[in-house]
Design a protein around this motif. Sequence first.
Motif, PDB file in Angstrom:
ATOM      1  N   ARG A 229       0.680  -1.153   0.034  1.00 40.26           N
ATOM      2  CA  ARG A 229       0.048   0.115  -0.037  1.00 40.26           C
ATOM      3  C   ARG A 229       0.863   1.113   0.034  1.00 40.26           C
ATOM      4  NH1 ARG A 229      -4.142  -0.868   4.838  1.00 40.26           N
ATOM      5  NH2 ARG A 229      -2.296  -1.066   6.085  1.00 40.26           N
ATOM      6  N   GLY A 230       0.323   2.235  -0.088  1.00 42.27           N
ATOM      7  CA  GLY A 230       0.982   3.539  -0.348  1.00 42.27           C
ATOM      8  C   GLY A 230       1.810   3.819   1.166  1.00 42.27           C
ATOM      9  N   ASP A 231       1.448   3.154   2.379  1.00 38.85           N
ATOM     10  CA  ASP A 231       1.975   3.572   3.528  1.00 38.85           C
ATOM     11  C   ASP A 231       2.907   2.288   3.906  1.00 38.85           C
ATOM     12  OD1 ASP A 231      -0.072   1.866   3.951  1.00 38.85           O
ATOM     13  OD2 ASP A 231      -0.762   3.117   5.675  1.00 38.85           O
ATOM     14  N   GLY A 232       3.291   1.279   3.092  1.00 41.01           N
ATOM     15  CA  GLY A 232       4.034   0.311   3.390  1.00 41.01           C
ATOM     16  C   GLY A 232       3.269  -0.973   3.076  1.00 41.01           C
ATOM     17  N   VAL A 233       3.930  -2.232   3.710  1.00 36.94           N
ATOM     18  CA  VAL A 233       3.312  -3.405   3.304  1.00 36.94           C
ATOM     19  C   VAL A 233       2.576  -4.277   4.405  1.00 36.94           C
ATOM     20  CG1 VAL A 233       3.983  -5.881   2.604  1.00 36.94           C
ATOM     21  CG2 VAL A 233       5.433  -3.959   1.806  1.00 36.94           C
ATOM     22  N   LEU A 234       1.380  -4.763   4.301  1.00 38.64           N
ATOM     23  CA  LEU A 234       0.677  -5.466   5.406  1.00 38.64           C
ATOM     24  C   LEU A 234       0.918  -6.768   4.809  1.00 38.64           C
ATOM     25  CD1 LEU A 234      -1.373  -5.411   7.525  1.00 38.64           C
ATOM     26  CD2 LEU A 234      -3.459  -5.215   5.729  1.00 38.64           C
ATOM     27  N   ILE A 259      -9.079  -3.131   2.911  1.00 37.32           N
ATOM     28  CA  ILE A 259      -8.182  -2.489   2.271  1.00 37.32           C
ATOM     29  C   ILE A 259      -9.049  -2.052   0.769  1.00 37.32           C
ATOM     30  CG2 ILE A 259      -6.050  -2.663   0.811  1.00 37.32           C
ATOM     31  CD1 ILE A 259      -5.121  -4.709   3.086  1.00 37.32           C
ATOM     32  N   THR A 260      -8.737  -0.775   0.281  1.00 32.53           N
ATOM     33  CA  THR A 260      -9.227  -0.088  -0.724  1.00 32.53           C
ATOM     34  C   THR A 260      -8.511  -0.084  -1.942  1.00 32.53           C
ATOM     35  OG1 THR A 260      -9.090   2.000   0.142  1.00 32.53           O
ATOM     36  CG2 THR A 260     -11.086   1.030   0.428  1.00 32.53           C
ATOM     37  N   ALA A 261      -7.315  -0.216  -1.745  1.00 36.40           N
ATOM     38  CA  ALA A 261      -6.320   0.104  -2.768  1.00 36.40           C
ATOM     39  C   ALA A 261      -5.108  -0.597  -2.467  1.00 36.40           C
ATOM     40  CB  ALA A 261      -6.153   1.252  -3.306  1.00 36.40           C
ATOM     41  N   GLY A 262      -4.373  -1.349  -3.427  1.00 32.35           N
ATOM     42  CA  GLY A 262      -2.968  -1.883  -3.015  1.00 32.35           C
ATOM     43  C   GLY A 262      -2.785  -2.836  -4.169  1.00 32.35           C
TER      44      GLY A 262
END
Length: 269
Positions: A229-234, A259-262
């Motif tokens: 994702r924009g803010d890192g990896v989940l 999650i909505t986007a990734g």
Amino acid sequence: PLPDNAVEAGYRVIGFDSVGSTNIEAMKAAMAGNAGKIWYAALQQTEGRGRRGRAWESPYGNLAASLMIVPDAPSNSLAGLGFVAGVALNTALTRLMPAAAIRSGLDGADGVSDGGRARIALKWPNDVLADGAKLAGILLEAQKRPDGRTAIVIGIGVNVVAAPQGLPYPATSLADLGAPLDAPSVFEALAESWVECYQMWNNGSGTNRIIHRWRDNAAGIGAEVAVQRGDGVLRGIFETIDDAGHLIVRDDEGHRIAITAGDVHFGTT
Ligand code: BTN
């Protein structure tokens, strides 16, 4: 050849041998005030676009098709229409390849024999996999028009004769799967199943039926995933897709995250 300047099931089709990008053609038509329900289809693109600003290879003989529509209720319809397109594409491909059993879609990636059948499955948010390799991708774009309405462009690329090389993920084509199909017949099947799926989506309770069909054909439910994702990896377990189309991941601490986007990667890498 592809149909050109023909009307099929209420949709106009503009066909090209080769074009820069069918999504660009569709966006231009949207800006010019075209009323929509128009397909731009090509056998080759020289500037194909992928998700997240990436290029999309479209060698001659693969299918590039973009549909421009101006939905009555465009607010947050963008993600939803991606599911409609995914289900339509999945339906078309499995009709064209009746032997393709729809199971997890990941089995082939680990080398386990599938008895010669290509398992087709949907990968969130909107890829089509066959035996775990990417067979088709979808790029959605929205365009606010001078008249205040929002046009939606749904761009669909199918690897018919060739799979792009050198990608960070495995790719495949219908030819690789042993299906001797050409782009015009894939387009025809896609345009037909789009009409059915979009009708279902537009008709109240049908919205959930599309999400349910998407989920029934999803790759990797229950698998470990890494979501960029924009803010890192989940990292966590891909639990399901909720009725709004969010990817639901359960992390190590048991939290369910929507999650909505990734970008999703199966496995732990
Ligand atoms: C992805 O990155 O997976 C999406 C690929 C979408 C490619 C299609 S081909 C038809 C349309 N025209 C484009 O330039 N891109 C889309």
